[in-house]
Design a protein around this motif. Structure first.
Motif, short mmCIF file in Angstrom:
data_model
loop_
_atom_site.label_atom_id
_atom_site.label_comp_id
_atom_site.label_asym_id
_atom_site.label_seq_id
_atom_site.Cartn_x
_atom_site.Cartn_y
_atom_site.Cartn_z
N TYR A 10 7.14 1.16 18.37
CA TYR A 10 8.46 0.86 17.80
C TYR A 10 9.39 2.07 17.94
O TYR A 10 10.57 1.95 18.21
N ASP A 13 10.60 2.35 21.46
CA ASP A 13 11.59 1.31 21.63
C ASP A 13 12.97 1.81 21.20
O ASP A 13 13.94 1.75 21.96
N ASN A 58 9.63 -10.76 17.97
CA ASN A 58 9.96 -10.31 19.33
C ASN A 58 8.91 -10.71 20.35
O ASN A 58 9.22 -10.87 21.53
N ASN A 59 7.66 -10.87 19.93
CA ASN A 59 6.66 -11.38 20.88
C ASN A 59 7.07 -12.79 21.29
O ASN A 59 7.06 -13.13 22.48
N ASP A 62 9.94 -12.67 23.67
CA ASP A 62 9.51 -12.43 25.06
C ASP A 62 9.15 -13.76 25.73
O ASP A 62 9.50 -14.01 26.90
N LYS A 87 11.66 -15.79 8.86
CA LYS A 87 12.29 -14.52 9.24
C LYS A 87 12.31 -14.32 10.75
O LYS A 87 11.51 -13.58 11.29
N GLY A 130 2.61 -10.52 18.35
CA GLY A 130 2.39 -9.31 19.14
C GLY A 130 1.86 -8.21 18.24
O GLY A 130 1.04 -8.48 17.34
N ILE A 131 2.37 -7.02 18.44
CA ILE A 131 1.88 -5.87 17.66
C ILE A 131 2.45 -5.87 16.24
O ILE A 131 2.10 -5.01 15.44
N GLY A 132 3.30 -6.84 15.92
CA GLY A 132 3.87 -6.91 14.57
C GLY A 132 2.95 -7.62 13.58
O GLY A 132 3.23 -7.65 12.38
N ASN A 134 0.64 -8.28 10.78
CA ASN A 134 0.24 -7.35 9.73
C ASN A 134 -0.52 -8.02 8.59
O ASN A 134 -0.79 -7.43 7.56
N ARG A 135 -0.81 -9.29 8.76
CA ARG A 135 -1.63 -10.02 7.77
C ARG A 135 -2.26 -11.21 8.47
O ARG A 135 -1.89 -11.54 9.60
N ALA A 136 -3.20 -11.86 7.75
CA ALA A 136 -3.90 -12.98 8.38
C ALA A 136 -2.93 -14.09 8.72
O ALA A 136 -2.07 -14.43 7.89
N ASP A 159 1.44 -9.11 25.72
CA ASP A 159 1.26 -7.83 25.02
C ASP A 159 -0.13 -7.65 24.40
O ASP A 159 -0.78 -6.63 24.59
N1 LIG Z 1 8.45 -1.49 23.19
C1 LIG Z 1 7.78 -2.59 23.44
O1 LIG Z 1 6.60 -2.52 23.73
C2 LIG Z 1 8.48 -3.89 23.36
C3 LIG Z 1 7.87 -4.94 22.72
N2 LIG Z 1 8.36 -6.20 22.71
C4 LIG Z 1 7.63 -7.27 22.01
O2 LIG Z 1 7.80 -7.16 20.64
C5 LIG Z 1 6.54 -7.46 20.02
C6 LIG Z 1 6.54 -7.03 18.60
O3 LIG Z 1 7.51 -7.81 17.97
P1 LIG Z 1 7.69 -7.85 16.39
O4 LIG Z 1 7.73 -6.49 15.84
O5 LIG Z 1 8.89 -8.66 16.13
O6 LIG Z 1 6.35 -8.53 15.90
P2 LIG Z 1 5.61 -9.89 16.26
O7 LIG Z 1 4.25 -9.54 16.62
O8 LIG Z 1 6.40 -10.74 17.17
O9 LIG Z 1 5.57 -10.61 14.83
C7 LIG Z 1 6.78 -11.05 14.23
C8 LIG Z 1 6.80 -10.86 12.73
O10 LIG Z 1 5.89 -11.72 12.08
C9 LIG Z 1 5.62 -11.24 10.76
N3 LIG Z 1 4.21 -11.43 10.53
C10 LIG Z 1 3.19 -10.55 10.77
N4 LIG Z 1 2.03 -11.10 10.52
C11 LIG Z 1 2.28 -12.39 10.13
C12 LIG Z 1 1.47 -13.46 9.72
N5 LIG Z 1 0.15 -13.35 9.70
N6 LIG Z 1 2.06 -14.63 9.41
C13 LIG Z 1 3.41 -14.75 9.44
N7 LIG Z 1 4.23 -13.75 9.81
C14 LIG Z 1 3.67 -12.58 10.15
C15 LIG Z 1 6.05 -9.81 10.74
O11 LIG Z 1 7.21 -9.70 9.94
P3 LIG Z 1 7.16 -9.56 8.35
O12 LIG Z 1 7.14 -10.97 7.83
O13 LIG Z 1 5.93 -8.80 7.97
O14 LIG Z 1 8.40 -8.82 7.99
C16 LIG Z 1 6.38 -9.52 12.22
O15 LIG Z 1 7.40 -8.60 12.37
C17 LIG Z 1 5.57 -6.81 20.94
O16 LIG Z 1 4.24 -7.22 20.76
C18 LIG Z 1 6.14 -7.22 22.29
O17 LIG Z 1 5.69 -8.51 22.63
C19 LIG Z 1 9.41 -6.54 23.66
O18 LIG Z 1 10.19 -7.57 23.17
C20 LIG Z 1 10.31 -5.42 24.05
C21 LIG Z 1 9.81 -4.03 23.96
#
Ligand SMILES: NC(=O)C1=CN([C@@H]2O[C@H](COP(=O)(O)OP(=O)(O)OC[C@H]3O[C@@H](n4cnc5c(N)ncnc54)[C@H](OP(=O)(O)O)[C@@H]3O)[C@@H](O)[C@H]2O)[C@@H](O)CC1
Ligand SMILES: Nc1ncnc2c1ncn2[C@@H]1O[C@H](COP(=O)(O)OP(=O)(O)O)[C@@H](O)[C@H]1O
Ligand SMILES: [K+]
Length: 511
Positions: A10, A13, A58-59, A62, A87, A130-132, A134-136, A159
């Motif tokens: 992040y 990024d 963001n995953n 993509d 969200k 993706g890498i976001g 953070n829970r099950a 990713d």
């Molecule tokens: N620099 C790079 O490498 C680039 C990377 N990029 C891409 O971005 C991706 C990361 O994207 P991302 O940060 O938006 O997170 P992502 O994984 O899509 O999850 C989305 C949100 O879901 C939520 N959440 C979490 N767990 C959950 C659960 N169990 N059940 C429900 N909700 C849950 C959590 O939000 P929260 O609700 O915790 O606020 C999270 O933020 C990366 O893997 C790559 O594909 C490219 O686009 C460009 C450059």
């Protein structure tokens, strides 16, 4: 090559967007373009159905952006939005609008949805989490992941396999995508290399999305993935006016009745990697076989016929590898303890040397600083105790290495070398190397490199890399199944040559 945590990605990024003055969706667009080119160069417009499962972050973004590129190239696509949260990310929404502008209407999947039909001939793009993560994942998303896994379709993960966290064990192992292939952005993820978390993907490849080079160079990391380019600079060429004394005298101590072969292979590997001289120290029973099988090596013998009772080396070696086939008989334990107290150079300790240390923890304080310990998983467990999971294992190993100021090599499919609080993940090797004696070969190679003057850490990282590479070359000639430890030794020379070969041009633009 550096391995970043999710937080570092992040940061990279943010840094890139600010430094290159690009809009935030530009990186997503680069990601989608790279994904598209990878797919298009392989499918060449084939009439296969591509089902994209996209989350709302963001995953998912993509995946949605990729869907647009695929549609523009006339692929037959079905887009599903896995609506697991309210969200939605800004760039996801932006790309959703772009998709709708092109009259593509995704199907929204919610907790009461009917599972979409998937044919084994379809291609699945997995862009749910993706890498976001953070829970099950909630139960219905877990069920959808199970449904995709059961489909037998080819699954291409964006990713990281969805449901696999980047820094811990999954909450539910059934709720993780089993990816046929992962296209990961810019940097590899540590979870690809650990036995418990690496099983969720068959293969992975990196796509360059142009994260800023300044950040990639400067950022400090806990783990590095050691590729050809990382290992090459460690190598030191032989000098024209050198002689065998320049490349050191290595001693290999070990063996027992019926286990002289371990010492022979280690000494052979030690000479094959380039040590100037090698002497073995073995029980008397090993004398004739060693002199016959390995004429290049010298042989010293213990007073006892079948086991080691006192280690006497009548000269000052440049490196000592100790432990293979040595046994843990009381007299040998005593001899090893005495030797540890006397010796004043770093050792390479393997096999029964490690077992003796585990059984006599007081001896741990006698290990010379910068010694190299090369346990396989069972020996590691005896040394550092049981671990809860792979992440716990890494923490314990790192602490152990730091506490004793040693280089600790965790052997496995991706061997990890720890020193100074940092882990170096090896990139070579194959399952054919799970065969008797391949660890003895590694010990011999590292001992040889130390004798040649390499410091402990570079000797280990280079030795582990060349060992895996020699195994890869050996397996390419005879198959994984038929590879034997001696086959690894035979290919050490080719591994050196391969280290300096230019890589073949890759298909497509990625990797
Ligand atoms: N620099 C790079 O490498 C680039 C990377 N990029 C891409 O971005 C991706 C990361 O994207 P991302 O940060 O938006 O997170 P992502 O994984 O899509 O999850 C989305 C949100 O879901 C939520 N959440 C979490 N767990 C959950 C659960 N169990 N059940 C429900 N909700 C849950 C959590 O939000 P929260 O609700 O915790 O606020 C999270 O933020 C990366 O893997 C790559 O594909 C490219 O686009 C460009 C450059
Ligand atoms: N599946 C695998 N993929 C890559 N390398 C492997 C695999 N299994 C084992 N190896 C390598 O083979 C060696 C085995 O060492 P070890 O178990 O000590 O063998 P031995 O005790 O028979 O000498 C290690 O270097 C390890 O990294
Ligand atoms: K994914």
């Amino acid at each position: 090559m550096k391995i970043f945590t999710a937080n570092q990605i992040y940061k990279a990024d943010k840094f890139t967007i600010e430094k290159q003055q690009i809009p935030s969706d530009a990186l997503m667009e680069r990601a989608a373009t790279q994904l598209f080119e990878w797919i298009h160069s392989r499918l060449q417009g084939a009439e296969v159905t591509i089902q994209l499962f996209c989350g709302i972050g963001n995953n998912g973004g993509d995946g949605i952006a990729l869907a647009r590129h695929l549609k523009e190239a006339d692929y037959n696509i079905q887009v599903h939005v896995v609506n697991y949260s309210e969200k939605r990310s800004k760039d996801f929404l932006l790309n959703l609008e772009r998709l709708k502008d092109r009259k593509i209407w995704p199907e929204f999947l919610n907790d009461d949805c009917v599972m979409p039909e998937i044919s084994p001939n379809d291609i699945i793009v997995d862009a749910i989490f993706g890498i976001g993560l953070n829970r099950a994942p909630s139960e219905w998303v877990g069920k959808l992941i199970e449904h995709i896994n059961a489909s037998q379709a080819f699954v291409l993960s964006v990713d990281i396999p969805s449901g696999l966290p980047s820094d811990r064990m999954p909450w539910n192992t059934d709720h993780v995508i089993r990816a046929s292939y992962v296209l990961s952005f810019q940097v590899p993820k540590l979870v690809f290399f650990l036995p418990e978390t690496g099983v969720y993907q068959n293969q992975w490849e990196l796509l360059d999305i142009g994260l800023d080079a300044e950040f990639l160079v400067k950022e400090e990391v806990d783990y590095e993935f050691m590729t050809q380019f990382d290992v090459q600079p460690i190598y030191r060429p032989r000098l024209k006016f050198s002689h065998k004394g320049t490349y050191g005298h290595a001693v290999i101590v070990g063996g027992g009745y019926g286990k002289i072969g371990a010492v022979q292979m280690a000494a052979n590997a030690c000479l094959s990697i380039g040590a100037g001289l090698a002497t073995t120290f073995v029980p008397e029973c090993g004398y004739h076989s060693l002199q016959t099988a390995l004429p290049e090596a010298m042989v010293l013998t213990d007073a006892e016929d079948d086991y080691i009772s006192e280690i006497k080396i009548p000269f000052k070696p440049n490196a000592i590898g100790i432990g293979m086939g040595m046994g843990t008989k009381e007299e040998t334990v005593q001899a090893f303890g005495k030797f540890l107290k006397e010796v004043d150079l770093p050792l390479v300790i393997d096999a029964d040397g490690l077992n003796i240390l585990s059984q006599n923890p007081k001896l741990l304080n006698e290990i010379p600083k910068l010694s190299i310990l090369t346990p396989h998983p069972k020996e590691l467990e005896r040394l550092i105790g049981e671990w809860k999971n792979d992440f716990d294992k890494l923490d314990k190993a790192k602490t152990f290495a730091t506490k004793h100021d040693i280089v600790l090599v965790i052997k496995g499919a991706h061997t990890i070398t720890f020193y100074g609080g940092k882990g170096y993940v090896n990139s070579t090797g194959n399952p054919g190397m799970a065969t008797a004696g391949s660890g003895d070969v590694l010990t011999g190679m590292i001992t040889g490199l130390v004798a040649m003057g390499y410091d402990s850490l570079p000797a280990t990282v280079l030795g582990v890399y060349l060992h895996g590479l020699a195994g890869d070359i050996g397996a390419s000639l005879v198959s994984y199944d038929a590879l034997k430890a001696t086959g690894i030794i035979e290919n050490i020379g080719k591994a050196y040559l391969e280290l300096f070969k230019r890589p073949e041009p890759q298909e497509g633009k990625g990797a």
